[in-house]
Design a protein around this motif. Structure first.
Motif, short mmCIF file in Angstrom:
data_model
loop_
_atom_site.label_atom_id
_atom_site.label_comp_id
_atom_site.label_asym_id
_atom_site.label_seq_id
_atom_site.Cartn_x
_atom_site.Cartn_y
_atom_site.Cartn_z
N UNK A 112 -138.08 -21.61 28.25
CA UNK A 112 -139.29 -20.97 28.71
C UNK A 112 -139.10 -19.48 28.99
N UNK A 113 -137.86 -19.00 29.14
CA UNK A 113 -137.66 -17.60 29.46
C UNK A 113 -137.63 -16.69 28.26
N UNK A 114 -137.59 -17.22 27.04
CA UNK A 114 -137.44 -16.39 25.87
C UNK A 114 -138.55 -16.66 24.85
N UNK A 115 -139.30 -15.63 24.54
CA UNK A 115 -140.39 -15.72 23.57
C UNK A 115 -139.92 -15.08 22.27
N UNK A 116 -140.25 -15.68 21.15
CA UNK A 116 -139.82 -15.18 19.85
C UNK A 116 -141.00 -14.53 19.14
N UNK A 117 -140.83 -13.27 18.74
CA UNK A 117 -141.85 -12.54 18.00
C UNK A 117 -141.36 -12.35 16.57
N UNK A 118 -142.11 -12.88 15.61
CA UNK A 118 -141.73 -12.85 14.20
C UNK A 118 -142.58 -11.81 13.46
N UNK A 119 -141.93 -10.87 12.81
CA UNK A 119 -142.64 -9.80 12.11
C UNK A 119 -142.29 -9.87 10.62
N UNK A 120 -143.26 -10.13 9.75
CA UNK A 120 -142.98 -10.24 8.32
C UNK A 120 -142.87 -8.87 7.66
N UNK A 121 -142.20 -8.84 6.51
CA UNK A 121 -142.03 -7.60 5.77
C UNK A 121 -143.19 -7.27 4.86
N UNK A 122 -142.93 -6.42 3.89
CA UNK A 122 -143.97 -5.93 2.99
C UNK A 122 -144.79 -7.08 2.40
N UNK A 123 -146.10 -6.83 2.30
CA UNK A 123 -147.05 -7.67 1.58
C UNK A 123 -147.40 -8.99 2.27
N UNK A 124 -146.82 -9.24 3.42
CA UNK A 124 -146.91 -10.57 4.04
C UNK A 124 -147.72 -10.56 5.32
N UNK A 125 -148.30 -11.72 5.63
CA UNK A 125 -148.94 -11.94 6.91
C UNK A 125 -148.17 -12.97 7.72
N UNK A 126 -148.73 -13.37 8.84
CA UNK A 126 -148.07 -14.34 9.71
C UNK A 126 -147.77 -15.64 8.98
#
Length: 236
Positions: free
Chosen positions: A4-18
């Motif tokens: 619960x203490x760690x949230x993961x943020x995922x960021x895609x590269x070129x041309x991509x969405x979530x």
């Protein structure tokens, strides 16, 4: 395990969405991790005025995702060209990031531009896709995955590639990070950085990077999702 203490943020590269993170995000959530997967400004399928989107717009979107995870510290995951706005967001939110994972990429250095001379209003997938690109970067992808990529890819706003990244907080250099080496090995990454490749300069500047080999193509979120998800979870 209490995640619960760690949230993961995922960021895609070129041309991509979530959507590019769907498999990995699902696996991380199954392990109990809260996850935010982003579609950066200008990469929405129906984005208006894509030519007006700048690097700072994508940076601020990542900053907002980090802020929304508070008060928990986050694991920030950036793929490919997203490393540039992600590095700027790390610089602006250094105290909020517990670990950064750089997927077949490295953090940027101050002043770096991805393509200062780009004159077109955007950079479509078709501009990069050739036989060498498909045989190297696309290694281990299925025909169905390649077709989905072609169908869903959105042109990258040119302003994001032309703008220099502006970094001001030297504490970013000591944030623990993992470089996931896929299309090239860790040894090749180090060698190319030492040879002076500008896009790898951050590998020499950042002081707390661990390089891990995950042999596959440039899109391990599709070709090796289980292994990539576990690697991220281990850092969380």
């Amino acid at each position: 395990m209490d995640n619960n203490g760690t949230h993961i943020v995922l960021v895609p590269g070129f041309w991509l969405g979530s959507w590019a993170w769907d498999d990995v995000a699902g696996r991380l959530r199954a392990l109990g991790h809260p996850v935010t997967a982003l579609t950066l400004p200008g990469l929405e399928p129906d984005a208006a005025a894509r030519e007006d989107v700048r690097l700072v717009d994508q940076t601020r979107a990542i900053e907002r995702a980090i802020d929304a995870a508070g008060p928990a510290r986050v694991v920030l995951v950036a793929h490919s060209g997203a490393a540039v706005p992600a590095t700027a967001a790390l610089d602006a939110r250094v105290e909020a990031v517990a670990h950064a994972v750089w997927v077949d990429t490295v953090p940027a250095v101050d002043g770096y531009r991805m393509n200062a001379g780009l004159e077109a209003p955007d950079y479509p997938l078709s501009a990069a896709w050739d036989e060498e690109f498909e045989q190297g970067s696309m290694r281990d992808l299925t025909d169905a995955q390649l077709e989905t990529f072609r169908e869903r890819a959105v042109p990258e706003p040119a302003g994001v590639l032309r703008d220099p990244v502006q970094l001001t907080d030297p504490r970013r250099l000591d944030v623990p990070g993992t470089v996931v080496c896929t299309a090239f090995t860790a040894a090749e990454y180090r060698s190319y950085a030492e040879q002076g490749m500008s896009f790898l300069a951050g590998l020499l500047e950042f002081r707390a990077l661990d390089l891990v080999d995950l042999p596959t193509g440039h899109w391990p979120m599709w070709s090796r999702p289980a292994e990539l998800a576990q690697l991220i979870a281990d850092r969380a």
